[in-house]
Design a protein around this motif. Sequence first.
Motif, PDB file in Angstrom:
ATOM      1  N   LYS A  48      21.507 -38.286  20.892  1.00 19.76           N
ATOM      2  CA  LYS A  48      20.339 -37.822  20.160  1.00 19.76           C
ATOM      3  C   LYS A  48      20.652 -37.723  18.668  1.00 19.76           C
ATOM      4  CE  LYS A  48      18.534 -35.265  24.116  1.00 19.76           C
ATOM      5  NZ  LYS A  48      18.121 -33.938  24.656  1.00 19.76           N
ATOM      6  N   PRO A  49      19.644 -37.896  17.819  1.00 16.26           N
ATOM      7  CA  PRO A  49      19.878 -37.817  16.372  1.00 16.26           C
ATOM      8  C   PRO A  49      20.445 -36.456  15.968  1.00 16.26           C
ATOM      9  CG  PRO A  49      17.710 -38.741  16.827  1.00 16.26           C
ATOM     10  CD  PRO A  49      18.238 -38.241  18.137  1.00 16.26           C
ATOM     11  N   VAL A  50      21.441 -36.498  15.117  1.00 16.19           N
ATOM     12  CA  VAL A  50      22.022 -35.282  14.530  1.00 16.19           C
ATOM     13  C   VAL A  50      21.798 -35.354  13.028  1.00 16.19           C
ATOM     14  CG1 VAL A  50      24.158 -34.006  14.084  1.00 16.19           C
ATOM     15  CG2 VAL A  50      23.749 -35.012  16.346  1.00 16.19           C
ATOM     16  N   VAL A  51      21.324 -34.262  12.466  1.00 14.24           N
ATOM     17  CA  VAL A  51      21.050 -34.246  11.021  1.00 14.24           C
ATOM     18  C   VAL A  51      22.371 -34.093  10.271  1.00 14.24           C
ATOM     19  CG1 VAL A  51      19.787 -33.145   9.144  1.00 14.24           C
ATOM     20  CG2 VAL A  51      18.776 -33.246  11.433  1.00 14.24           C
ATOM     21  N   THR A  52      22.958 -35.217   9.911  1.00 11.92           N
ATOM     22  CA  THR A  52      24.203 -35.233   9.155  1.00 11.92           C
ATOM     23  C   THR A  52      23.898 -35.260   7.657  1.00 11.92           C
ATOM     24  OG1 THR A  52      24.275 -37.651   9.141  1.00 11.92           O
ATOM     25  CG2 THR A  52      25.314 -36.537  11.006  1.00 11.92           C
ATOM     26  N   LYS A  53      24.931 -35.096   6.850  1.00 14.25           N
ATOM     27  CA  LYS A  53      24.756 -35.210   5.394  1.00 14.25           C
ATOM     28  C   LYS A  53      24.311 -36.626   5.020  1.00 14.25           C
ATOM     29  CE  LYS A  53      28.109 -31.659   4.019  1.00 14.25           C
ATOM     30  NZ  LYS A  53      29.383 -31.388   3.301  1.00 14.25           N
ATOM     31  N   GLN A  54      24.823 -37.599   5.776  1.00 11.67           N
ATOM     32  CA  GLN A  54      24.453 -38.994   5.504  1.00 11.67           C
ATOM     33  C   GLN A  54      22.974 -39.226   5.821  1.00 11.67           C
ATOM     34  OE1 GLN A  54      27.102 -38.213   7.654  1.00 11.67           O
ATOM     35  NE2 GLN A  54      28.574 -38.303   5.977  1.00 11.67           N
ATOM     36  N   MET A  55      22.505 -38.645   6.938  1.00 13.92           N
ATOM     37  CA  MET A  55      21.095 -38.807   7.291  1.00 13.92           C
ATOM     38  C   MET A  55      20.192 -38.168   6.239  1.00 13.92           C
ATOM     39  SD  MET A  55      18.872 -37.372  10.528  1.00 13.92           S
ATOM     40  CE  MET A  55      19.466 -38.510  11.766  1.00 13.92           C
ATOM     41  N   THR A  56      20.514 -36.944   5.845  1.00 11.78           N
ATOM     42  CA  THR A  56      19.695 -36.244   4.850  1.00 11.78           C
ATOM     43  C   THR A  56      19.621 -37.027   3.551  1.00 11.78           C
ATOM     44  OG1 THR A  56      20.299 -34.102   5.805  1.00 11.78           O
ATOM     45  CG2 THR A  56      19.430 -34.089   3.567  1.00 11.78           C
ATOM     46  N   ALA A  57      20.786 -37.522   3.096  1.00 12.48           N
ATOM     47  CA  ALA A  57      20.825 -38.290   1.850  1.00 12.48           C
ATOM     48  C   ALA A  57      20.058 -39.598   1.980  1.00 12.48           C
ATOM     49  CB  ALA A  57      22.276 -38.560   1.452  1.00 12.48           C
ATOM     50  N   MET A  58      20.252 -40.284   3.098  1.00 14.20           N
ATOM     51  CA  MET A  58      19.647 -41.605   3.253  1.00 14.20           C
ATOM     52  C   MET A  58      18.128 -41.514   3.367  1.00 14.20           C
ATOM     53  SD  MET A  58      20.962 -44.650   5.653  1.00 14.20           S
ATOM     54  CE  MET A  58      20.257 -46.280   5.524  1.00 14.20           C
ATOM     55  N   MET A  59      17.637 -40.531   4.103  1.00 12.79           N
ATOM     56  CA  MET A  59      16.188 -40.371   4.234  1.00 12.79           C
ATOM     57  C   MET A  59      15.551 -40.102   2.870  1.00 12.79           C
ATOM     58  SD  MET A  59      15.359 -41.001   7.281  1.00 12.79           S
ATOM     59  CE  MET A  59      15.919 -41.028   8.979  1.00 12.79           C
ATOM     60  N   ALA A  60      16.225 -39.297   2.062  1.00 12.87           N
ATOM     61  CA  ALA A  60      15.702 -38.993   0.722  1.00 12.87           C
ATOM     62  C   ALA A  60      15.699 -40.244  -0.151  1.00 12.87           C
ATOM     63  CB  ALA A  60      16.539 -37.894   0.076  1.00 12.87           C
TER      64      ALA A  60
ATOM     65  N   SER B 272      18.193 -45.887   9.124  1.00 15.71           N
ATOM     66  CA  SER B 272      17.144 -46.753   8.592  1.00 15.71           C
ATOM     67  C   SER B 272      16.130 -47.096   9.677  1.00 15.71           C
ATOM     68  CB  SER B 272      17.743 -48.027   7.981  1.00 15.71           C
ATOM     69  OG  SER B 272      18.472 -48.767   8.929  1.00 15.71           O
ATOM     70  N   ASN B 273      16.587 -47.246  10.922  1.00  8.53           N
ATOM     71  CA  ASN B 273      15.659 -47.489  12.031  1.00  8.53           C
ATOM     72  C   ASN B 273      14.765 -46.278  12.283  1.00  8.53           C
ATOM     73  OD1 ASN B 273      16.403 -50.148  12.643  1.00  8.53           O
ATOM     74  ND2 ASN B 273      18.074 -49.499  13.947  1.00  8.53           N
ATOM     75  N   LEU B 274      15.341 -45.071  12.160  1.00 12.84           N
ATOM     76  CA  LEU B 274      14.543 -43.857  12.300  1.00 12.84           C
ATOM     77  C   LEU B 274      13.466 -43.803  11.225  1.00 12.84           C
ATOM     78  CD1 LEU B 274      17.032 -40.922  13.091  1.00 12.84           C
ATOM     79  CD2 LEU B 274      15.348 -41.938  14.622  1.00 12.84           C
ATOM     80  N   PHE B 275      13.857 -44.135   9.998  1.00 13.67           N
ATOM     81  CA  PHE B 275      12.908 -44.108   8.884  1.00 13.67           C
ATOM     82  C   PHE B 275      11.801 -45.137   9.101  1.00 13.67           C
ATOM     83  CE2 PHE B 275      11.348 -45.299   4.691  1.00 13.67           C
ATOM     84  CZ  PHE B 275      11.102 -44.058   4.117  1.00 13.67           C
ATOM     85  N   ALA B 276      12.184 -46.339   9.519  1.00 15.63           N
ATOM     86  CA  ALA B 276      11.190 -47.387   9.747  1.00 15.63           C
ATOM     87  C   ALA B 276      10.220 -46.999  10.857  1.00 15.63           C
ATOM     88  CB  ALA B 276      11.883 -48.705  10.081  1.00 15.63           C
ATOM     89  N   ALA B 277      10.727 -46.294  11.864  1.00 15.23           N
ATOM     90  CA  ALA B 277       9.863 -45.852  12.960  1.00 15.23           C
ATOM     91  C   ALA B 277       8.812 -44.851  12.481  1.00 15.23           C
ATOM     92  CB  ALA B 277      10.701 -45.239  14.076  1.00 15.23           C
ATOM     93  N   GLN B 278       9.135 -44.123  11.409  1.00 17.22           N
ATOM     94  CA  GLN B 278       8.180 -43.166  10.839  1.00 17.22           C
ATOM     95  C   GLN B 278       7.149 -43.862   9.952  1.00 17.22           C
ATOM     96  OE1 GLN B 278      10.677 -40.353   8.773  1.00 17.22           O
ATOM     97  NE2 GLN B 278      11.771 -39.770  10.629  1.00 17.22           N
TER      98      GLN B 278
ATOM     99  N   THR C 244       7.090 -50.758   6.593  1.00 19.49           N
ATOM    100  CA  THR C 244       8.540 -50.789   6.390  1.00 19.49           C
ATOM    101  C   THR C 244       9.135 -51.853   7.309  1.00 19.49           C
ATOM    102  OG1 THR C 244       8.643 -48.454   5.776  1.00 19.49           O
ATOM    103  CG2 THR C 244      10.694 -49.476   6.495  1.00 19.49           C
ATOM    104  N   PHE C 245       9.894 -52.774   6.716  1.00 18.37           N
ATOM    105  CA  PHE C 245      10.395 -53.924   7.458  1.00 18.37           C
ATOM    106  C   PHE C 245      11.916 -54.014   7.273  1.00 18.37           C
ATOM    107  CE2 PHE C 245       6.182 -54.625   5.739  1.00 18.37           C
ATOM    108  CZ  PHE C 245       5.439 -54.909   6.876  1.00 18.37           C
ATOM    109  N   ILE C 246      12.641 -53.963   8.383  1.00 16.44           N
ATOM    110  CA  ILE C 246      14.105 -54.039   8.333  1.00 16.44           C
ATOM    111  C   ILE C 246      14.542 -55.469   8.634  1.00 16.44           C
ATOM    112  CG2 ILE C 246      16.260 -53.270   9.373  1.00 16.44           C
ATOM    113  CD1 ILE C 246      15.015 -50.598   9.881  1.00 16.44           C
TER     114      ILE C 246
END
Length: 311
Positions: free
Chosen positions: A75-87, A113-119, A124-126
């Motif tokens: 399951k997704p874990v909110v890491t520092k990398q995730m927080t930074a990348m989403m921003a 990036s897949n999580l972001f694209a799903a939102q 948004t195209f990967i």
Amino acid sequence: MTQELKHQIVSELENYLSQHEMSANDFVKKSGVNESYISNMRNKSFKIGPTEIAPKWFEKVASFIGLALKKTYWKPVVTKQMTAMMAILEDSKEHGTINPVIGETGCGKTFNSNLFAAQHPLDTFIIKVGSSDNLSDLIDKILDKAKIPHSKTKSKNINAIVKFMQKQKFESLKPQLIFDECEYMKQPTLSMMKELTDDLKGHCSIVLIGTDELIDNLDKLRKRKKAGMRQFYRRIKFGIRVLPSIDKNFQGFLENVEDRPLRSFLQRVCENYGELHDALVPALREADRTGEKLNEQFVRKVLNLPTQMFA
């Protein structure tokens, strides 16, 4: 597949369409599910004429909208990398900028990036970069992802992409291209990326995701004065974003691992989140199947790791 599960999938589909303000026609284009199947599903008729709609189409709908039909072991874990990348992705999308995003191997760049694209499924195209891809290959991938008809020449294809992005902006969307694994781009492709980014500037945001090899390659080409590289580097220099380093303690990932020696073992042998996934998920599945206790010995057995390895 039970009728109850089919109804649940259709209910989640309706929620998805409402949440993303997506038409059924847009969903058909993005998901690849036949229009008549979607129409009949939404009308609570699970047949086409006398024939039942095959379960695989319900499964495809569920997969696209992110509805898990089987037990999820990661399951997704909110890491520092995730927080930074989403921003970074959100900021780039909002302002239409070009941003290289640099992160360590296995830090979750592709996953996030897949999580972001799903939102943002409409705009948004990967594009996954292959080691042998040239600019024409990447253009073809953009056309396929955006469901844009192919033309005979590269220039016509680029024009079609530009018009598509312009149309999306006119419809109050915020088109975004995310190129993943850009460290695989060779010199000719990197040189041609300047042409593509110049053509798309002002029409959509562009994110180049890769490891530090991407920046190393760009820097080498710039210093060698390869055609277009100094100009391209100037355009992206202050858009480069570096993700935080990986937390080797894997906080948040190991909370459900009760065996302390196993946690220590995983922290010792795994270099990143990707490796942790590859070590832990098969063991969790096998523990569920066999009922055996999840410990270091069991994980070693599942992964076929002799005791002397990683001792």
